[in-house]
Design an enzyme around this catalytic site. Structure first.
Site, PDB file in Angstrom:
ATOM      1  CB  ALA A 165       3.137  -9.111  -2.439  1.00  0.00           C
ATOM      2  N   GLY A 185      -0.322  -7.983  -6.347  1.00  0.00           N
ATOM      3  CA  GLY A 185      -0.329  -9.427  -6.586  1.00  0.00           C
ATOM      4  C   GLY A 185      -1.741  -9.991  -6.652  1.00  0.00           C
ATOM      5  CD  GLU A 208       1.579  -8.936 -10.330  1.00  0.00           C
ATOM      6  OE1 GLU A 208       1.770  -9.029  -9.102  1.00  0.00           O
ATOM      7  OE2 GLU A 208       2.511  -8.803 -11.145  1.00  0.00           O
ATOM      8  CD  GLU A 245       2.318  -4.125  -7.949  1.00  0.00           C
ATOM      9  OE1 GLU A 245       1.639  -3.232  -8.499  1.00  0.00           O
ATOM     10  OE2 GLU A 245       1.999  -5.325  -7.978  1.00  0.00           O
TER      11      GLU A 245
HETATM   12  N1  COA Z   1       0.507  -6.377   2.918  1.00  0.00           N
HETATM   13  C1  COA Z   1       0.491  -6.543   4.242  1.00  0.00           C
HETATM   14  N2  COA Z   1      -0.484  -6.042   5.054  1.00  0.00           N
HETATM   15  C2  COA Z   1      -1.486  -5.390   4.444  1.00  0.00           C
HETATM   16  C3  COA Z   1      -1.535  -5.194   3.048  1.00  0.00           C
HETATM   17  C4  COA Z   1      -0.466  -5.727   2.270  1.00  0.00           C
HETATM   18  N3  COA Z   1      -0.432  -5.608   0.940  1.00  0.00           N
HETATM   19  N4  COA Z   1      -2.668  -4.495   2.753  1.00  0.00           N
HETATM   20  C5  COA Z   1      -3.291  -4.267   3.922  1.00  0.00           C
HETATM   21  N5  COA Z   1      -2.586  -4.809   4.942  1.00  0.00           N
HETATM   22  C6  COA Z   1      -2.899  -4.796   6.374  1.00  0.00           C
HETATM   23  C7  COA Z   1      -2.597  -3.439   7.010  1.00  0.00           C
HETATM   24  O1  COA Z   1      -1.234  -3.332   7.342  1.00  0.00           O
HETATM   25  C8  COA Z   1      -3.510  -3.507   8.229  1.00  0.00           C
HETATM   26  O2  COA Z   1      -2.886  -4.329   9.191  1.00  0.00           O
HETATM   27  P1  COA Z   1      -2.930  -3.905  10.775  1.00  0.00           P
HETATM   28  O3  COA Z   1      -4.412  -3.853  11.116  1.00  0.00           O
HETATM   29  O4  COA Z   1      -2.188  -5.014  11.453  1.00  0.00           O
HETATM   30  O5  COA Z   1      -2.283  -2.572  10.862  1.00  0.00           O
HETATM   31  C9  COA Z   1      -4.722  -4.258   7.708  1.00  0.00           C
HETATM   32  O6  COA Z   1      -4.290  -4.972   6.559  1.00  0.00           O
HETATM   33  C10 COA Z   1      -5.866  -3.355   7.293  1.00  0.00           C
HETATM   34  O7  COA Z   1      -5.347  -2.385   6.388  1.00  0.00           O
HETATM   35  P2  COA Z   1      -5.915  -0.884   6.319  1.00  0.00           P
HETATM   36  O8  COA Z   1      -4.971  -0.105   5.468  1.00  0.00           O
HETATM   37  O9  COA Z   1      -6.199  -0.396   7.704  1.00  0.00           O
HETATM   38  O10 COA Z   1      -7.309  -1.169   5.591  1.00  0.00           O
HETATM   39  P3  COA Z   1      -8.148  -0.196   4.642  1.00  0.00           P
HETATM   40  O11 COA Z   1      -9.403  -0.943   4.369  1.00  0.00           O
HETATM   41  O12 COA Z   1      -8.230   1.182   5.220  1.00  0.00           O
HETATM   42  O13 COA Z   1      -7.268  -0.070   3.298  1.00  0.00           O
HETATM   43  C11 COA Z   1      -6.005  -0.963   1.425  1.00  0.00           C
HETATM   44  C12 COA Z   1      -7.106  -1.211   2.498  1.00  0.00           C
HETATM   45  C13 COA Z   1      -5.886  -2.290   0.674  1.00  0.00           C
HETATM   46  C14 COA Z   1      -6.419   0.165   0.473  1.00  0.00           C
HETATM   47  C15 COA Z   1      -4.677  -0.578   2.107  1.00  0.00           C
HETATM   48  O14 COA Z   1      -4.444  -1.472   3.174  1.00  0.00           O
HETATM   49  C16 COA Z   1      -3.491  -0.611   1.177  1.00  0.00           C
HETATM   50  O15 COA Z   1      -3.300   0.310   0.418  1.00  0.00           O
HETATM   51  N6  COA Z   1      -2.686  -1.701   1.237  1.00  0.00           N
HETATM   52  C17 COA Z   1      -1.485  -1.833   0.451  1.00  0.00           C
HETATM   53  C18 COA Z   1      -1.823  -2.199  -0.965  1.00  0.00           C
HETATM   54  C19 COA Z   1      -0.577  -2.389  -1.794  1.00  0.00           C
HETATM   55  O16 COA Z   1       0.281  -1.543  -1.886  1.00  0.00           O
HETATM   56  N7  COA Z   1      -0.515  -3.559  -2.436  1.00  0.00           N
HETATM   57  C20 COA Z   1       0.595  -3.899  -3.304  1.00  0.00           C
HETATM   58  C21 COA Z   1       1.675  -4.571  -2.548  1.00  0.00           C
HETATM   59  S1  COA Z   1       3.035  -4.950  -3.615  1.00  0.00           S
END
Ligand code: COA
Length: 192
Positions: free
Chosen positions: A66, A110, A113, A133
């Site tokens: 999400a 999500g 999911e 989460e």
């Molecule tokens: N929601 C909103 N934005 C997200 C996102 C999410 N779930 N996951 C990644 N992004 C965005 C980051 O904020 C970043 O945006 P920016 O460039 O404007 O700062 C961009 O995507 C790239 O993310 P980044 O973390 O730099 O990429 P990465 O390849 O190093 O890592 C992930 C990728 C997916 C491992 C990491 O972004 C992450 O852990 N995201 C959250 C995952 C999460 O908790 N999901 C469950 C949500 S309930």
């Protein structure tokens, strides 16, 4: 303009839905969730389409969960209200044509999911899956607490839900979270 973040391509009998927010790792914001529901409705009405593939744009993510930005400032009641509309997870689950998730990278929260609401999950060998989460102090609200144990059993589900750990595609295959793992370059061809 809800559907700009959701691309639909119909080729022969297969519709491919691509979540198109690669810069945000294809995180599901509300516009994208609504776009997915609208895309499914159109595909359902198209009698020429016999099966659907859902995937993420770019080579990094299927769906990273999400959109965390939308949670900011929400109280639990706000969140409850935000979840009262039609469910994208329910829409995939109830969809009457076969749906294959082509998991091309991060498949988290999500995203996991949504993949679990599909009929078949095929993952690229580079994919990483999980329900992180708990790291945000919340639980999976899109059916993960129910669909995950059905697929992998209670113990493996609790491990993923309680730890927030991300697992590689090979481990996801071992526990039954995905059905097949292929080299990334072959993912779409195999899904088709
Ligand atoms: N929601 C909103 N934005 C997200 C996102 C999410 N779930 N996951 C990644 N992004 C965005 C980051 O904020 C970043 O945006 P920016 O460039 O404007 O700062 C961009 O995507 C790239 O993310 P980044 O973390 O730099 O990429 P990465 O390849 O190093 O890592 C992930 C990728 C997916 C491992 C990491 O972004 C992450 O852990 N995201 C959250 C995952 C999460 O908790 N999901 C469950 C949500 S309930």
């Amino acid at each position: 303009m809800a559907e700009e973040t959701v691309l639909t391509d119909v080729a022969g009998r297969i519709a491919t839905i691509t979540i198109n927010r690669p810069d945000k790792r294809n995180a599901l914001n509300s516009a994208t969730r609504n776009g997915l529901i609208a895309a499914l409705a159109r595909i359902q009405a198209d009698t020429a389409v016999r099966a659907v593939i859902v995937t993420g744009a770019g080579d990094k993510a299927f769906i990273a969960g999400a959109d965390i930005g939308e949670f900011e400032g929400r109280t639990p009641v706000d969140q409850y209200r935000a979840m009262q509309g039609p469910s994208v997870y329910g829409a995939f689950d109830a969809f009457p044509k076969p749906v294959i998730a082509a998991i091309n990278g991060f498949c988290l929260g999500g995203g996991c999911e949504l993949a679990m609401a599909c009929d078949i999950r095929i993952a690229a060998d580079s994919a990483k899956l999980g329900q992180p989460e708990i790291n945000l102090g919340i639980i999976p609200g899109g059916g993960g607490t129910q669909r995950l144990p059905r697929l992998v059993g209670m113990g493996a589900a609790f491990k993923l839900l309680y730890s927030g750990e991300l697992i590689a595609a090979a481990e996801a295959l071992r526990i039954g979270l995905v059905d097949e793992v292929v080299p990334a370059a072959q993912l779409m061809e195999r899904a088709k």
